[in-house]
Design a protein around this motif. Structure first.
Motif, mmCIF file in Angstrom:
data_model
loop_
_atom_site.group_PDB
_atom_site.id
_atom_site.type_symbol
_atom_site.label_atom_id
_atom_site.label_comp_id
_atom_site.label_asym_id
_atom_site.label_seq_id
_atom_site.Cartn_x
_atom_site.Cartn_y
_atom_site.Cartn_z
ATOM 1 N N ALA A 3 -81.139 128.687 -23.455
ATOM 2 C CA ALA A 3 -79.763 129.078 -23.779
ATOM 3 C C ALA A 3 -78.966 129.400 -22.510
ATOM 4 O O ALA A 3 -77.814 128.976 -22.370
ATOM 5 C CB ALA A 3 -79.757 130.272 -24.725
ATOM 6 N N GLY A 6 -78.223 126.276 -20.753
ATOM 7 C CA GLY A 6 -77.113 125.587 -21.416
ATOM 8 C C GLY A 6 -75.772 126.172 -21.045
ATOM 9 O O GLY A 6 -74.792 125.443 -20.845
ATOM 10 N N ASN A 7 -75.716 127.516 -20.944
ATOM 11 C CA ASN A 7 -74.462 128.159 -20.542
ATOM 12 C C ASN A 7 -74.047 127.737 -19.133
ATOM 13 O O ASN A 7 -72.869 127.491 -18.859
ATOM 14 C CB ASN A 7 -74.612 129.683 -20.597
ATOM 15 C CG ASN A 7 -74.592 130.209 -22.013
ATOM 16 O OD1 ASN A 7 -74.149 129.519 -22.938
ATOM 17 N ND2 ASN A 7 -75.090 131.415 -22.202
ATOM 18 N N GLN A 10 -72.720 124.168 -19.190
ATOM 19 C CA GLN A 10 -71.343 124.129 -19.701
ATOM 20 C C GLN A 10 -70.360 124.659 -18.661
ATOM 21 O O GLN A 10 -69.256 124.131 -18.515
ATOM 22 C CB GLN A 10 -71.238 124.944 -20.997
ATOM 23 C CG GLN A 10 -71.898 124.274 -22.199
ATOM 24 C CD GLN A 10 -71.700 125.062 -23.475
ATOM 25 O OE1 GLN A 10 -71.019 126.092 -23.495
ATOM 26 N NE2 GLN A 10 -72.299 124.594 -24.555
ATOM 27 N N ASP A 72 -74.824 131.726 -13.667
ATOM 28 C CA ASP A 72 -73.961 132.055 -14.806
ATOM 29 C C ASP A 72 -72.941 133.106 -14.422
ATOM 30 O O ASP A 72 -71.759 133.034 -14.803
ATOM 31 C CB ASP A 72 -74.830 132.540 -15.966
ATOM 32 C CG ASP A 72 -74.037 132.688 -17.266
ATOM 33 O OD1 ASP A 72 -73.306 131.748 -17.614
ATOM 34 O OD2 ASP A 72 -74.148 133.744 -17.913
ATOM 35 N N PRO A 408 -81.165 129.012 -28.785
ATOM 36 C CA PRO A 408 -80.200 130.123 -28.852
ATOM 37 C C PRO A 408 -80.609 131.205 -29.847
ATOM 38 O O PRO A 408 -80.374 132.387 -29.619
ATOM 39 C CB PRO A 408 -78.899 129.431 -29.288
ATOM 40 C CG PRO A 408 -79.062 128.008 -28.880
ATOM 41 C CD PRO A 408 -80.511 127.714 -29.056
ATOM 42 N N GLY A 438 -73.227 135.298 -25.001
ATOM 43 C CA GLY A 438 -73.277 133.853 -24.753
ATOM 44 C C GLY A 438 -74.408 133.158 -25.483
ATOM 45 O O GLY A 438 -74.783 132.039 -25.131
ATOM 46 N N GLN A 441 -74.099 128.892 -29.231
ATOM 47 C CA GLN A 441 -73.732 127.632 -28.596
ATOM 48 C C GLN A 441 -73.410 126.601 -29.659
ATOM 49 O O GLN A 441 -74.173 126.405 -30.606
ATOM 50 C CB GLN A 441 -74.884 127.121 -27.718
ATOM 51 C CG GLN A 441 -75.210 128.056 -26.573
ATOM 52 C CD GLN A 441 -76.312 127.517 -25.692
ATOM 53 O OE1 GLN A 441 -76.830 126.435 -25.912
ATOM 54 N NE2 GLN A 441 -76.677 128.273 -24.672
ATOM 55 N N SER A 442 -72.283 125.942 -29.502
ATOM 56 C CA SER A 442 -71.841 124.972 -30.488
ATOM 57 C C SER A 442 -71.651 123.611 -29.850
ATOM 58 O O SER A 442 -71.099 123.490 -28.760
ATOM 59 C CB SER A 442 -70.519 125.425 -31.134
ATOM 60 O OG SER A 442 -70.024 124.444 -32.007
ATOM 61 N N GLN A 445 -66.785 122.069 -30.191
ATOM 62 C CA GLN A 445 -65.948 123.079 -29.530
ATOM 63 C C GLN A 445 -64.829 123.604 -30.425
ATOM 64 O O GLN A 445 -64.206 124.617 -30.120
ATOM 65 C CB GLN A 445 -65.336 122.487 -28.251
ATOM 66 C CG GLN A 445 -66.364 122.102 -27.196
ATOM 67 C CD GLN A 445 -67.231 123.273 -26.764
ATOM 68 O OE1 GLN A 445 -66.743 124.372 -26.541
ATOM 69 N NE2 GLN A 445 -68.536 123.033 -26.662
ATOM 70 N N GLU A 449 -66.939 130.630 -32.797
ATOM 71 C CA GLU A 449 -68.273 131.124 -32.446
ATOM 72 C C GLU A 449 -68.788 132.139 -33.469
ATOM 73 O O GLU A 449 -69.988 132.182 -33.755
ATOM 74 C CB GLU A 449 -68.248 131.744 -31.052
ATOM 75 C CG GLU A 449 -68.118 130.725 -29.937
ATOM 76 C CD GLU A 449 -68.056 131.380 -28.574
ATOM 77 O OE1 GLU A 449 -68.924 131.073 -27.736
ATOM 78 O OE2 GLU A 449 -67.147 132.204 -28.351
#
Length: 835
Positions: A3, A6-7, A10, A72, A408, A438, A441-442, A445, A449
């Protein structure tokens, strides 16, 4: 860890990074990091599986986690600066804009580019070292799969108890025995974790005959520490710091002459003296009073009970298979796949009849079938079945269920380890924290959330990671708990990163801890300063009763000076009276809970928290106003002002906070009182069409000079609101004389809400008739009319609203002149209160 990776990925693709136009090589560094992260993410599942038995892999993962968190933080710094510059461009004078747009920005960009280069180098070294381990590629489960399945929840409600009818009937016969002569009798329910002791106790506790039989009922979660005073205070529903003698007197006064039922859930301590001390406090009740004790210990059951213990065994084969089918197959029907049924039967037998384990395995099979995986041979051949001791095997089954979660969601479970056992989670607050961290996660967009966080929650509930749900009046889940075994699992998986401190001198590895909670219920405990050593903290929670109410703690200044990476900060019930100006240093902060304190003023510097999503100021009765420039809180989604009794002024600019989903209270101001500052007009509500839940609008009498202005609130467009309250005076203003005013009818007519509103409160309305639109609120369940002195009639359509469950008419003398007529017209409403 996937997760956080992934943040970072992004963040490296974000518009904010592009806007800075960093030095030429920075773009190359960002692209290189993206490629490296993609390669590493594919191997994370294998790496995390090996880490338990390989110290080198564990150390490699620690290094990776450190660099990912640092990356991050850097990318969040960039995003925050982009927000700030955008706000400065919009808000400040040109000469100030020039200052921020020239030399300072060049220096900042150079500094960030240098840090990005450093992070790229660290990540590159870690990627190189990865090759020695020869990890297998296991790409993470795509989030899109989760989102596509958002309606496919398969779980058994707790009131659908399976295989415990005999035990339930036996306990009910004990409880409802009118010939019981003892002043208090104790019924123990004994069995190891996961067998359903608490669920069984809940079933009988909430039984309609039991509720009629006992004049007083209390449910007390005991857990690890058998503290007589704390148990007594829970029975009293007290949170005060009284001495034991006072508590004892209060308890005896409460139960004297009453037939009571008390459940002591999850008792571990087998100290006979402590039990006798508590029992002596409970001997003043009426004959036939009962205590139900749930415990894993047979010794505790024998020690505490004067009824034979109800010993729970595992479910029999038939009941086990029934529960498995409910969890594993669509519509509770058995699959036609013979091989799948064969594997299912083998697996169910190895669960030992333990409901929690059967549910976990059943949901795992359900998920695999939805993913199109029908070959579940690996499940039958899994190493966990080689564990001999059943309790350890159950834990291994739950760990397997956890391992199969999308990445996540694993963070969401780990986060819950910050709270003590038996903690009552508020679902919406928990989701807001997940969003702030955070974790949500989608792949889409456009999705909110919080909505996706709700999907996470429901999926985790269906897998039995949550239980004991309580629903609100609309049927929505309001609170829940976590089973003890699940909590143990959460602590096991989160041990290096999350820390719940329950003792003043707790020790930990400070360089790995990023989420911290204090739960030290000592009445005179001083401010903890040890947390200042955890400089990389992202979460700090000070749980209820952590501090004495006799002192004011300068804890906020300490937090703001040291913990600048915080995302979540809970200082509820911490005796805070002042928010320091230094709060502006917490630029990463997303969630701030300052409820139940005595804060008098919210400083203007709080508007520099451009990332802030949730601000909870509830139960701060001394707050008079919100700060100017509130429109700078461009990320704000939830503003809780419940029970802020003294709130009398709100600034303009709220209309710009179009992401607001929660705004509990809005004050219409008397503009003559604040001529030098721009007050919020009711038109500020017009743009806020994402509002959900409840909204109270007070001070409506200030619209009497211009009733048409009320229409600018555009309440009809706010289809997600469930409860509306219209108060003509401030919410907590003293009662006074007021005269008939026809303009109130025009105001209320223009405040027409969406027809799906479920609750409507109207207070101190001075018109003679209500608008006809009330009769069109087809989903209205509750109507309250309070102190409407000149109201003479109700709309005809109101009598046809079949969804109406309750109606209160208080202090409306003209309307109630014909009390009988009113009651006849609303005979179909289950609860009508008239006074």
């Amino acid at each position: 860890m996937d997760a956080i990776a992934g943040n970072v990925f992004q963040g490296l693709t974000s518009v904010a990074l592009e806007e800075f136009k960093l030095l030429r090589n920075a773009k190359h560094d960002a692209e290189s990091m993206k490629n490296t992260i993609l390669a590493i993410r594919a191997t994370l599942l294998d790496a995390e599986a090996r880490a338990n038995n390989n110290h080198q892999v564990s150390f490699w993962l620690k290094r990776l986690k450190d660099v990912l968190y640092d990356a991050d933080d850097l990318l969040d710094d960039l995003s925050t600066e982009a927000l700030r510059r955008g706000i400065m461009t919009r808000k400040v004078a040109k000469k100030v804009r020039i200052f921020f747009s020239k030399s300072n920005q060049v220096v900042y960009n150079f500094k960030m580019a240098h840090k990005l280069r450093e992070l790229r180098g660290r990540l590159g070294e870690i990627d190189t070292d990865k090759k020695q381990f020869d990890f297998d590629d296991h790409p993470p489960k795509p989030l899109s799969l989760l989102e596509e399945r958002k309606q496919t929840y398969s779980f058994v409600q707790e009131d659908e108890i399976i295989g415990r009818e005999k035990e339930k009937d036996m306990i009910l016969s004990y409880l409802l025995d009118n010939d019981a002569e003892a002043s208090v009798s104790i019924i123990p329910i004994v069995g190891f974790g996961g067998l359903g002791k608490t669920t069984l106790a809940q079933i009988v506790y909430n039984h309609v005959d039991v509720q009629k039989h006992f004049g007083l009922q209390r449910w007390v979660c005991v857990s690890d520490e058998f503290d007589v005073k704390q148990i007594a205070q829970k029975i009293l529903e007290q949170k005060s710091s009284k001495e034991m003698e006072e508590v004892q007197q209060d308890l005896r006064q409460l139960i004297e002459g009453k037939k009571f039922l008390i459940v002591l859930d999850n008792v571990w301590n087998d100290d006979v003296d402590l039990w006798r001390k508590l029992r002596s406090l409970l001997t003043m009740g009426e004959e036939g009073s009962m205590i139900i004790v749930t415990t894993r210990s047979g010794k505790v059951g024998k020690m505490m009970g004067n009824y034979p213990p109800i010993i729970l065994e595992g479910l029999d084969g038939k009941r086990s298979w029934e529960l498995f089918c409910r969890m594993a197959f669509e519509g509770d029907r058995e699959s036609n796949d013979k091989k799948l049924l064969e594997i299912g039967n083998e697996v169910v037998k190895k669960c030992g009849g333990v409901p929690l384990a059967i549910r976990a395995v059943g949901r795992l099979v359900y998920d695999k079938i939805l993913e199109g995986i029908t070959d579940l041979s690996y499940l039958r051949n899994c190493e966990l079945w080689k564990v001999d001791k059943l309790e350890e095997r159950i834990f291994a089954i739950l760990k397997l269920s956890y391992d199969n979660l999308p990445s996540p969601m694993k963070n969401c479970i780990a986060f819950c380890s910050l709270f003590p056992k038996d903690f009552v989670f508020k679902k919406q607050t928990l989701i807001q924290m997940w969003v702030a961290e955070g974790f949500i996660q989608s792949a889409n967009q456009m999705r909110c959330e919080e909505d996706l966080g709700n999907e996470y929650f429901m999926n985790l509930l269906s897998r039995s990671f949550f239980q004991n749900i309580i629903r609100d009046e609309y049927g929505d889940i309001e609170t829940c708990k976590m089973h003890d075994l699940i909590h143990d699992l959460a602590q096991f998986i989160a041990k290096d990163e999350y820390l719940l401190i329950k003792e003043e001198k707790a020790e930990s590895t400070k360089d790995t801890i990023r989420h911290l909670a204090y739960d030290v219920p000592r009445e005179n405990w001083e401010v903890p300063t040890s947390f200042l050593e955890f400089e990389k903290l992202r979460t700090m929670l000070l749980l209820t009763h952590s501090f004495s109410r006799q002192k004011d703690h300068p804890i906020f200044d300490l937090v703001a000076s040291k913990l600048k990476l915080l995302r979540v900060l809970n200082l509820s019930n911490s005796c805070t009276t002042k928010i320091p100006k230094s709060i502006e240093k917490l630029k990463h902060l997303r969630f701030l809970d300052l409820s139940c304190n005595n804060i008098k003023q919210v400083p203007r510097t709080i508007t520099k928290l451009h990332n802030l999503q949730t601000l909870n100021l509830a139960c701060n009765s001394s707050i008079r106003e919100l700060p100017e420039d509130i429109s700078k809180l461009v990320s704000l989604r939830h503003l809780d002002l419940n029970f802020c009794d003294g709130l009398e002024w709100m600034p303009n600019g709220l209309r710009q906070l179009t992401s607001l989903q929660t705004l509990t209270d809005f004050v219409v101001d008397n503009k003559q009182m604040h001529e030098k500052r721009a007050s919020a007009r009711i038109s500020e509500l017009g743009e806020l069409n994402n509002l959900k839940g409840r909204l109270t609008i007070s001070g409506l009498k200030h619209l009497r000079s211009n009733p048409e202005e009320a229409e600018s609130a555009r309440l009809k467009e706010k289809q997600h609101l469930q409860c509306l309250s219209f108060y003509w005076d401030p919410i907590y203003s003293p009662f006074g004389e007021f005269s008939n005013d026809a303009s109130d009818e025009l105001i209320l007519e223009r405040l027409r809400p969406h027809h799906t509103i479920k609750r409507l409160h109207i207070r101190r309305f001075c018109g003679e008739r209500l608008p006809d639109w009330i009769g069109n609120l087809v989903e209205l369940r509750l109507l309250r009319l309070i102190d409407c002195r000149y109201l003479r009639s109700l709309p005809e359509g109101l009598r046809n609203l079949r969804s109406l469950k309750a109606m209160s008419i208080i202090g409306c003398p003209l309307l109630l002149a014909d009390d009988v007529h009113v009651r006849q017209n609303f005979a179909h409403v289950p609860c009508v209160a008239i006074a």
